[in-house]
Design a protein around this motif. Structure first.
Motif, PDB file in Angstrom:
ATOM      1  N   ARG A   7       0.976  -1.772   0.464  1.00 38.11           N
ATOM      2  CA  ARG A   7       0.189   0.240   0.053  1.00 38.11           C
ATOM      3  C   ARG A   7       0.285   1.395   0.276  1.00 38.11           C
ATOM      4  NH1 ARG A   7      -3.989  -2.950   4.096  1.00 38.11           N
ATOM      5  NH2 ARG A   7      -6.321  -2.875   2.470  1.00 38.11           N
ATOM      6  N   LEU A   8       2.273   1.155   0.590  1.00 37.34           N
ATOM      7  CA  LEU A   8       2.702   2.207   0.525  1.00 37.34           C
ATOM      8  C   LEU A   8       3.855   2.085  -0.517  1.00 37.34           C
ATOM      9  CD1 LEU A   8       2.457   5.016   1.923  1.00 37.34           C
ATOM     10  CD2 LEU A   8       4.306   4.396   3.853  1.00 37.34           C
ATOM     11  N   GLY A   9       4.081   2.587  -1.764  1.00 37.92           N
ATOM     12  CA  GLY A   9       5.622   2.599  -2.178  1.00 37.92           C
ATOM     13  C   GLY A   9       5.933   1.615  -2.757  1.00 37.92           C
ATOM     14  N   GLY A  10       5.948  -0.032  -2.538  1.00 32.39           N
ATOM     15  CA  GLY A  10       6.889  -1.038  -2.684  1.00 32.39           C
ATOM     16  C   GLY A  10       5.368  -2.351  -3.410  1.00 32.39           C
ATOM     17  N   ALA A  11       4.603  -1.719  -3.907  1.00 29.90           N
ATOM     18  CA  ALA A  11       3.960  -2.998  -4.424  1.00 29.90           C
ATOM     19  C   ALA A  11       4.533  -3.549  -5.631  1.00 29.90           C
ATOM     20  CB  ALA A  11       2.845  -2.120  -5.446  1.00 29.90           C
ATOM     21  N   ARG A  12       5.368  -2.623  -6.741  1.00 24.58           N
ATOM     22  CA  ARG A  12       6.441  -2.746  -7.300  1.00 24.58           C
ATOM     23  C   ARG A  12       7.288  -3.907  -7.031  1.00 24.58           C
ATOM     24  NH1 ARG A  12       8.436   1.715 -10.921  1.00 24.58           N
ATOM     25  NH2 ARG A  12       6.165   2.175 -11.254  1.00 24.58           N
ATOM     26  N   SER A  13       8.244  -3.588  -6.268  1.00 25.15           N
ATOM     27  CA  SER A  13       9.087  -4.560  -5.404  1.00 25.15           C
ATOM     28  C   SER A  13       8.161  -5.865  -5.488  1.00 25.15           C
ATOM     29  CB  SER A  13       9.328  -4.272  -4.496  1.00 25.15           C
ATOM     30  OG  SER A  13      10.696  -4.328  -4.177  1.00 25.15           O
ATOM     31  N   MET A  14       7.480  -5.457  -4.707  1.00 24.44           N
ATOM     32  CA  MET A  14       6.499  -7.000  -4.986  1.00 24.44           C
ATOM     33  C   MET A  14       6.132  -7.911  -5.971  1.00 24.44           C
ATOM     34  SD  MET A  14       5.778  -7.163  -0.628  1.00 24.44           S
ATOM     35  CE  MET A  14       4.545  -7.817  -0.563  1.00 24.44           C
ATOM     36  N   VAL A  15       5.482  -7.407  -6.449  1.00 23.70           N
ATOM     37  CA  VAL A  15       4.974  -8.228  -8.122  1.00 23.70           C
ATOM     38  C   VAL A  15       6.265  -8.579  -8.650  1.00 23.70           C
ATOM     39  CG1 VAL A  15       5.187  -7.498 -10.248  1.00 23.70           C
ATOM     40  CG2 VAL A  15       3.060  -6.250  -8.124  1.00 23.70           C
ATOM     41  N   SER A  16       7.497  -8.123  -8.214  1.00 20.09           N
ATOM     42  CA  SER A  16       9.648  -8.559  -9.381  1.00 20.09           C
ATOM     43  C   SER A  16       9.591  -9.397  -8.889  1.00 20.09           C
ATOM     44  CB  SER A  16       9.912  -7.240  -9.516  1.00 20.09           C
ATOM     45  OG  SER A  16      10.404  -6.458  -7.873  1.00 20.09           O
ATOM     46  N   HIS A  17       9.356  -9.863  -7.775  1.00 18.74           N
ATOM     47  CA  HIS A  17       9.426 -10.945  -6.770  1.00 18.74           C
ATOM     48  C   HIS A  17       8.164 -12.001  -6.279  1.00 18.74           C
ATOM     49  CE1 HIS A  17      12.828  -8.278  -5.286  1.00 18.74           C
ATOM     50  NE2 HIS A  17      13.574  -8.989  -5.344  1.00 18.74           N
ATOM     51  N   GLY A  18       7.411 -11.932  -7.385  1.00 21.30           N
ATOM     52  CA  GLY A  18       6.482 -12.555  -6.925  1.00 21.30           C
ATOM     53  C   GLY A  18       5.127 -12.737  -6.402  1.00 21.30           C
ATOM     54  N   GLU A  19       5.595 -11.644  -6.082  1.00 17.63           N
ATOM     55  CA  GLU A  19       4.290 -11.922  -4.333  1.00 17.63           C
ATOM     56  C   GLU A  19       2.600 -11.450  -4.647  1.00 17.63           C
ATOM     57  OE1 GLU A  19       5.587 -12.544  -1.740  1.00 17.63           O
ATOM     58  OE2 GLU A  19       7.837 -12.587  -2.025  1.00 17.63           O
TER      59      GLU A  19
ATOM     60  N   TYR B  48      14.743  -7.470   3.920  1.00 21.72           N
ATOM     61  CA  TYR B  48      15.145  -6.547   4.317  1.00 21.72           C
ATOM     62  C   TYR B  48      16.235  -6.589   2.653  1.00 21.72           C
ATOM     63  CZ  TYR B  48      18.592  -2.666   6.163  1.00 21.72           C
ATOM     64  OH  TYR B  48      18.453  -1.363   6.014  1.00 21.72           O
ATOM     65  N   GLY B  49      16.967  -7.684   2.376  1.00 20.21           N
ATOM     66  CA  GLY B  49      17.522  -7.288   1.275  1.00 20.21           C
ATOM     67  C   GLY B  49      16.893  -7.216  -0.320  1.00 20.21           C
ATOM     68  N   LYS B  50      15.165  -7.903   0.316  1.00 29.56           N
ATOM     69  CA  LYS B  50      14.801  -7.438  -1.161  1.00 29.56           C
ATOM     70  C   LYS B  50      14.129  -6.066  -1.228  1.00 29.56           C
ATOM     71  CE  LYS B  50      14.639 -13.047  -2.585  1.00 29.56           C
ATOM     72  NZ  LYS B  50      13.758 -13.779  -2.779  1.00 29.56           N
ATOM     73  N   HIS B  51      12.972  -6.138   0.266  1.00 29.12           N
ATOM     74  CA  HIS B  51      11.972  -5.432  -0.072  1.00 29.12           C
ATOM     75  C   HIS B  51      12.242  -3.978   0.655  1.00 29.12           C
ATOM     76  CE1 HIS B  51       9.281  -7.906  -1.967  1.00 29.12           C
ATOM     77  NE2 HIS B  51       9.552  -8.678  -1.292  1.00 29.12           N
ATOM     78  N   LEU B  52      13.192  -4.219   1.606  1.00 35.28           N
ATOM     79  CA  LEU B  52      13.119  -2.867   2.560  1.00 35.28           C
ATOM     80  C   LEU B  52      14.629  -2.033   2.192  1.00 35.28           C
ATOM     81  CD1 LEU B  52      12.297  -4.497   6.068  1.00 35.28           C
ATOM     82  CD2 LEU B  52      10.783  -3.214   4.423  1.00 35.28           C
ATOM     83  N   ILE B  53      15.586  -2.455   1.737  1.00 37.62           N
ATOM     84  CA  ILE B  53      16.788  -1.745   1.777  1.00 37.62           C
ATOM     85  C   ILE B  53      17.147  -0.690   1.162  1.00 37.62           C
ATOM     86  CG2 ILE B  53      18.023  -3.468   0.616  1.00 37.62           C
ATOM     87  CD1 ILE B  53      20.182  -3.271   1.561  1.00 37.62           C
ATOM     88  N   SER B  54      16.317  -0.762  -0.214  1.00 35.97           N
ATOM     89  CA  SER B  54      16.092   0.368  -0.816  1.00 35.97           C
ATOM     90  C   SER B  54      15.002   1.472  -0.932  1.00 35.97           C
ATOM     91  CB  SER B  54      15.438  -0.363  -2.329  1.00 35.97           C
ATOM     92  OG  SER B  54      13.469  -1.757  -2.089  1.00 35.97           O
ATOM     93  N   ARG B  55      14.806   1.523   0.618  1.00 37.14           N
ATOM     94  CA  ARG B  55      13.348   2.357   0.609  1.00 37.14           C
ATOM     95  C   ARG B  55      13.484   2.851   2.454  1.00 37.14           C
ATOM     96  NH1 ARG B  55       9.567   1.884  -2.012  1.00 37.14           N
ATOM     97  NH2 ARG B  55      10.255  -0.171  -3.138  1.00 37.14           N
ATOM     98  N   CYS B  56      13.939   2.359   2.678  1.00 37.62           N
ATOM     99  CA  CYS B  56      14.244   2.427   4.744  1.00 37.62           C
ATOM    100  C   CYS B  56      15.481   3.334   4.887  1.00 37.62           C
ATOM    101  CB  CYS B  56      14.433   0.899   5.880  1.00 37.62           C
ATOM    102  SG  CYS B  56      13.035   0.276   5.475  1.00 37.62           S
ATOM    103  N   ILE B  57      15.421   4.243   5.550  1.00 46.67           N
ATOM    104  CA  ILE B  57      17.036   5.340   5.661  1.00 46.67           C
ATOM    105  C   ILE B  57      16.577   5.417   7.126  1.00 46.67           C
ATOM    106  CG2 ILE B  57      17.598   7.802   5.644  1.00 46.67           C
ATOM    107  CD1 ILE B  57      15.180   7.979   3.010  1.00 46.67           C
ATOM    108  N   THR B  58      17.213   4.669   7.898  1.00 43.58           N
ATOM    109  CA  THR B  58      17.430   4.381   9.522  1.00 43.58           C
ATOM    110  C   THR B  58      18.013   5.570   9.634  1.00 43.58           C
ATOM    111  OG1 THR B  58      19.719   3.070   9.258  1.00 43.58           O
ATOM    112  CG2 THR B  58      17.261   2.190   8.963  1.00 43.58           C
ATOM    113  N   LEU B  59      17.917   6.173  11.385  1.00 37.20           N
ATOM    114  CA  LEU B  59      19.026   6.690  12.213  1.00 37.20           C
ATOM    115  C   LEU B  59      18.362   5.940  13.654  1.00 37.20           C
ATOM    116  CD1 LEU B  59      20.794   9.553  12.386  1.00 37.20           C
ATOM    117  CD2 LEU B  59      18.431  10.406  12.227  1.00 37.20           C
TER     118      LEU B  59
END
Length: 745
Positions: free
Chosen positions: A379-391, A436-447
């Motif tokens: 729902r928040l910007g990760g749909a393309r990543s999910m589809v590309s990994h067959g979810e 984390y490697g497939k779906h979170l590392i490309s969008r998460c900014i940690t502090l």
């Protein structure tokens, strides 16, 4: 010392050690005229030639060195992720730098200058810059920063910085008690910003009709409850009495004159479970007028909405009438929108698709389950990543299998010559690093807060030790645990879903009886029989002990609070028992006996929208404030310079939620705090209360590790986390019961 075996093969000497992957061998293959030896080396399970050595001594040294490296590697791998990173960190970092190029490199890239009224700290400025670059690259960023790092400021600043001085219109969806705070934060951060709090959809109608463009920074703040507003729903069942003769079948009977509920569409008679003989029971009017049901025959919903224009969902109005009105969407406390079917999640999604750019803010992205982020990704910007990994959307079970942990049980039953196989699966806590490697590392900014350590005081968490139960409480507590343990095994094997809630009720009694050793009455649970009826199962009736004197944990707790107040510090006390068995008033009474001032924050007396004002009013005149941690876990700050500062947080009781514990414990340790922050947990020794603190600590390491923190448990904390805390406690009780029986034998 490594054992190296020596032998002769084909007339040639060899040395070898180990088995499988640890197999190492060196064999003499040639001797030159001058006496120089040539030794060939092998490693692994197969004869893989890895090189040559010129002497027997060098060959033996090579075998010993290789085996020592294997031993060290295995030792570090088995210990924890932290040791692994310490050993191989440089090599891993080099590999990552060569294969991946980040959008923003903190060590290499400069931050984008801003014209904000409040200047962010350098670490915050890097987060803001990274978010802007993510938007420019077509990515929806998620700012997953520690509590107290200034997520509100970073979210506001990212929007204003990305706009580059152009007029813009932004909307922020925040928890119900934070709209006023967000309004102040925006006005204090962005010069000349106009800020509006949206309380109903009609507040937006004028803007939708005018269709005007913004002339400067425009911000609209909407609470989660306002975004998901909807018309109330009431039951719609047709009631009447049987006028004709009695009639019946082998399954049920309808008697003349008896009131029945019917579906308004197919007029089918409605039933509710079965009686002791297995016959269907008629739906009772009391239940039919309270529950939202569907017809058993045609599945028509037997309820309807009452139209109230002032309760039209604001998020739905934005999606339908204002799809291109807002440029930016800021979602505060995004983890509260993780539910796949919750109204908050649906409202968030409707606003997100109506805006050009979105950013999510959270301090607790994960709570130990992979499925916590599945809905957010869709729902928040990760749909393309999910589809590309067959979810597949909505396939929660498959997502948990791939990125979390599931337990599958196969039961085989033989009836005569037929064999029946039943397979059941359930999701268990645990997260695979691939999430984390497939779906979170490309969008998460940690502090993390330690990255702002120059601007923060020291923070310390401790646990009170040596608090023993009094003999009468200990005896009653032991009896409860034994009785509960006798029933736990049956409940954990029970196929009915109500068994889980029964376990929770029994564990609750075992956990909190020592803190409230009176007024429990009969402890038990309802069990669903094969005929569908619910039957009461009594477990134990614990004694009502004296209430006059303070118990050891109460004394230790109040002693600690008094010592902190004597040091000139204000304290905030957290309790879980704030309902029918409320411990807050008793603690408050014991505190007042010491001459200290106290106040209790109650959810029924103080609505969410007024809690910030309540704290401001009562904070200045109270030494200690008591509340349930869920009331202040997000957004609220427990200090205000020159007014109040609750720099000590004491947990009289902890619940099971990692989200709540992480959020509530950091309410005072935030930017702007000047005093040292202390958090202390209280529990009776050798009790389930101590086990809860231990189990929450394990879950905490799991969620922190996947968010970018190398925890002490390392990879095992990601992949070897077991059941929920209630089930873990049930297992603890069962194991102690078995141990006590063995000891008795």
């Amino acid at each position: 010392m490594i054992e190296i075996n020596t032998g002769i093969s084909g007339g040639k000497k060899y040395h070898q050690s180990g088995e499988g992957e640890a197999y190492r061998k060196a064999q003499l293959t040639h001797v030159a005229r001058d006496g120089t030896e040539r030794w060939v080396l092998w490693s692994g399970a197969g004869p893989t030639n890895v090189g040559t050595r010129s002497s027997e001594r060098e060959s033996i040294d090579w075998i010993e060195a290789e085996n020592e490296a294997i031993r060290l590697s295995a030792q570090h791998d088995a210990q924890d992720l932290t040791a692994y990173i310490e050993l191989y960190g440089e090599a891993l970092a080099g590999k990552i730098r060569s294969d991946f190029k980040p959008l923003h490199d903190v060590e290499r890239d400069e931050v984008i200058e801003t014209d904000l009224v409040r200047k962010p700290f350098p670490a915050q400025a890097h987060v803001i810059t990274a978010a802007v670059k993510a938007w420019n690259a077509g990515i929806t960023p998620w700012i997953t920063a520690d509590m107290g790092t200034g997520k509100t400021l970073m979210g506001i600043a990212a929007v204003h910085t990305h706009a580059k001085g152009r007029p813009y219109r932004a909307i922020a969806m925040v928890p119900p008690h934070l709209p006023e705070k967000w309004k102040r934060e925006i006005e204090g951060t962005v010069d000349g910003a106009e800020v509006f709090i949206v309380r109903r959809y009609s507040d937006l109608v004028f803007m939708q009709k005018m269709r005007s463009k913004p002339v400067g920074p425009e911000w609209y703040v909407i609470s989660q409850s306002t975004a998901k507003l909807g018309n109330p729903v009431i039951p719609r069942v047709q009631w009447g009495r049987i006028a004709g003769p009695s009639r019946g079948t082998r399954k049920y009977q309808i008697v003349k004159g008896v009131e029945v509920g019917r579906c308004v569409r197919c007029h089918g008679v409605q039933f509710d479970g079965r009686d002791t003989r297995g016959n269907k029971k008629l739906l009772a009017r009391e239940k039919g007028e309270k529950k939202l049901l569907k017809c058993h025959d045609c599945h028509e919903p037997m309820y309807q909405q009452i139209a109230k224009t002032d309760r039209f969902p604001v998020a739905k109005y934005i999606a339908k009438k204002m799809p291109a009105t807002f440029d930016y969407f800021v979602l505060d406390e995004m983890h509260e929108s993780k539910g796949a079917s919750s109204q908050i999640a649906k409202s968030m999604s409707q606003i997100h698709v109506s805006c050009k750019y979105s950013v999510g803010l959270t301090g607790t992205l994960l709570g130990g389950y992979a499925q916590n982020v599945m809905s957010l990704l869709w729902r928040l910007g990760g749909a393309r990543s999910m589809v590309s990994h067959g979810e597949i959307y909505g396939n929660e079970g498959e997502f948990s299998k791939r990125y979390g942990r599931t337990e599958t049980k196969v039961a085989t039953t033989t009836i005569g010559r037929r064999e029946q196989v039943k397979t059941s699966s359930k999701v268990k806590p645990g997260i695979m690093p691939t999430l984390y490697g497939k779906h979170l590392i490309s969008r998460c900014i940690t502090l993390e807060l330690h990255q702002l350590s120059d601007h923060l005081p020291p923070y310390r968490e401790t646990t009170a030790e040596g608090i023993a139960m009094q003999p009468d409480v200990l005896q009653a507590y032991t009896d409860i645990c034994d009785a509960v343990a006798e029933n736990i095994g049956t409940l954990m094997r029970h196929p009915d879903r109500s068994a889980r809630s029964a376990i929770a009720r029994l564990i609750y009694a075992s956990l909190y009886y020592p803190d409230h050793p009176y007024g429990w009455g009969e402890i038990g649970y309802y069990e669903t029989a094969l005929n569908g009826n619910r039957e009461w199962r009594s477990v134990i009736t614990p004694p009502d002990l004296a209430t006059e004197d303070a118990r050891p944990k109460e004394e230790a707790f109040v002693d600690y609070l008094e010592s902190e107040v004597n040091r000139g510090r204000q304290c905030w006390a957290f309790c879980e028992m704030t309902g029918t068995k409320d411990v807050q008033e008793r603690l408050s009474s014991l505190i007042r006996e010491r001459g200290l001032t106290t106040a209790i924050l109650r959810s029924k007396e103080v609505p969410t929208t007024k809690r910030e004002a309540w704290i401001a009013e009562n904070g200045a005149k109270s030494d200690i404030i008591i509340s349930n941690p869920t009331l202040v876990k997000t957004g609220l700050e427990l200090f205000a310079p020159g007014k109040h500062n609750f720099s000590t947080i004491a947990w009289y009781q902890t619940g099971y939620s990692v989200y709540t514990l992480r959020q509530a414990s950091r309410r005072s340790w935030r930017i702007g705090q000047t005093e040292d922050c202390e958090v202390k947990f209280f529990a009776y020794e050798d009790s389930l209360q101590n086990d809860v603190i231990r189990l929450i600590g394990q879950k905490l390491q799991t969620s922190q590790a996947i968010e970018g923190r190398a925890s002490g448990n390392g990879l095992s904390s990601l992949t070897d986390t077991t059941d929920s805390i209630e089930v873990e406690l049930a297992k603890v009780l069962a194991q102690r019961r078995i141990a006590s029986l063995d000891l008795a034998k």
